[in-house]
Design a protein around this motif. Structure first.
Motif, PDB file in Angstrom:
ATOM      1  N   LYS A  52      -2.239   6.457  -3.313  1.00 49.28           N
ATOM      2  CA  LYS A  52      -3.513   6.778  -2.681  1.00 49.28           C
ATOM      3  C   LYS A  52      -4.032   8.092  -3.238  1.00 49.28           C
ATOM      4  CE  LYS A  52      -2.829   4.165   1.464  1.00 49.28           C
ATOM      5  NZ  LYS A  52      -2.861   4.089   2.891  1.00 49.28           N
ATOM      6  N   SER A  90       0.823  -1.204   0.000  1.00 51.51           N
ATOM      7  CA  SER A  90       0.000   0.000   0.000  1.00 51.51           C
ATOM      8  C   SER A  90       0.864   1.264   0.000  1.00 51.51           C
ATOM      9  CB  SER A  90      -0.912  -0.026   1.239  1.00 51.51           C
ATOM     10  OG  SER A  90      -1.797   1.052   1.221  1.00 51.51           O
ATOM     11  N   ASP A 114      -7.851   0.019  -6.323  1.00 49.13           N
ATOM     12  CA  ASP A 114      -9.294  -0.155  -6.154  1.00 49.13           C
ATOM     13  C   ASP A 114     -10.069   0.543  -7.264  1.00 49.13           C
ATOM     14  OD1 ASP A 114      -9.007  -1.728  -3.841  1.00 49.13           O
ATOM     15  OD2 ASP A 114      -8.792   0.073  -2.610  1.00 49.13           O
ATOM     16  N   VAL A 115      -9.560   1.676  -7.730  1.00 47.94           N
ATOM     17  CA  VAL A 115     -10.171   2.365  -8.866  1.00 47.94           C
ATOM     18  C   VAL A 115     -10.042   1.492 -10.111  1.00 47.94           C
ATOM     19  CG1 VAL A 115     -10.059   4.390 -10.379  1.00 47.94           C
ATOM     20  CG2 VAL A 115      -9.742   4.666  -7.902  1.00 47.94           C
ATOM     21  N   ASP A 147      -8.837   8.564   0.888  1.00 49.85           N
ATOM     22  CA  ASP A 147      -7.570   7.845   0.699  1.00 49.85           C
ATOM     23  C   ASP A 147      -7.749   6.531  -0.051  1.00 49.85           C
ATOM     24  OD1 ASP A 147      -6.108   9.833   1.859  1.00 49.85           O
ATOM     25  OD2 ASP A 147      -5.959   8.872   3.814  1.00 49.85           O
ATOM     26  N   ILE A 148      -8.658   6.523  -1.019  1.00 50.98           N
ATOM     27  CA  ILE A 148      -8.857   5.329  -1.839  1.00 50.98           C
ATOM     28  C   ILE A 148      -7.568   5.038  -2.616  1.00 50.98           C
ATOM     29  CG2 ILE A 148      -9.803   6.598  -3.800  1.00 50.98           C
ATOM     30  CD1 ILE A 148     -11.705   4.199  -4.220  1.00 50.98           C
ATOM     31  N   GLU A 149      -7.272   3.776  -2.816  1.00 48.96           N
ATOM     32  CA  GLU A 149      -6.061   3.390  -3.522  1.00 48.96           C
ATOM     33  C   GLU A 149      -6.347   3.226  -5.008  1.00 48.96           C
ATOM     34  OE1 GLU A 149      -3.380   0.663  -1.868  1.00 48.96           O
ATOM     35  OE2 GLU A 149      -4.074   1.004   0.179  1.00 48.96           O
TER      36      GLU A 149
END
Length: 80
Positions: free
Chosen positions: A12, A7, A23-24, A18-20
């Motif tokens: 981020k 991570s 994940d997008v 603080d979405i990574e």
């Protein structure tokens, strides 16, 4: 494993909880596209292992992408 592998802070998206970025990518790519992304990154880190940064760190990164690839391929019970 350390945060630099699993991570990293620079992946981020600030201001969005603080979405990574991974994940997008999971959300916007098809299953096949995400598998290709993970496959390519696995190969990238295996090929460059020991040539740019810490060799073990590159191998750990390859392992993370390979695990994501395996998990993605197992989703939905689909087989090729």
């Amino acid at each position: 494993m350390n945060d630099a592998v699993v991570s990293p802070k620079h992946y981020k998206l600030k201001g969005l909880g603080d979405i990574e970025s991974i994940d997008v990518l999971r959300a916007v790519l098809s299953k096949e596209e995400f598998s290709g992304f993970c496959h390519g990154n696995t190969l990238k880190y295996l090929i460059r292992a020991g040539k740019k940064d810490n060799k073990v760190q590159d191998l750990e990164k390859a392992k993370v992408y390979l695990q994501w690839l395996i998990e993605n391929e197992m989703k939905g019970g689909e087989t090729e």
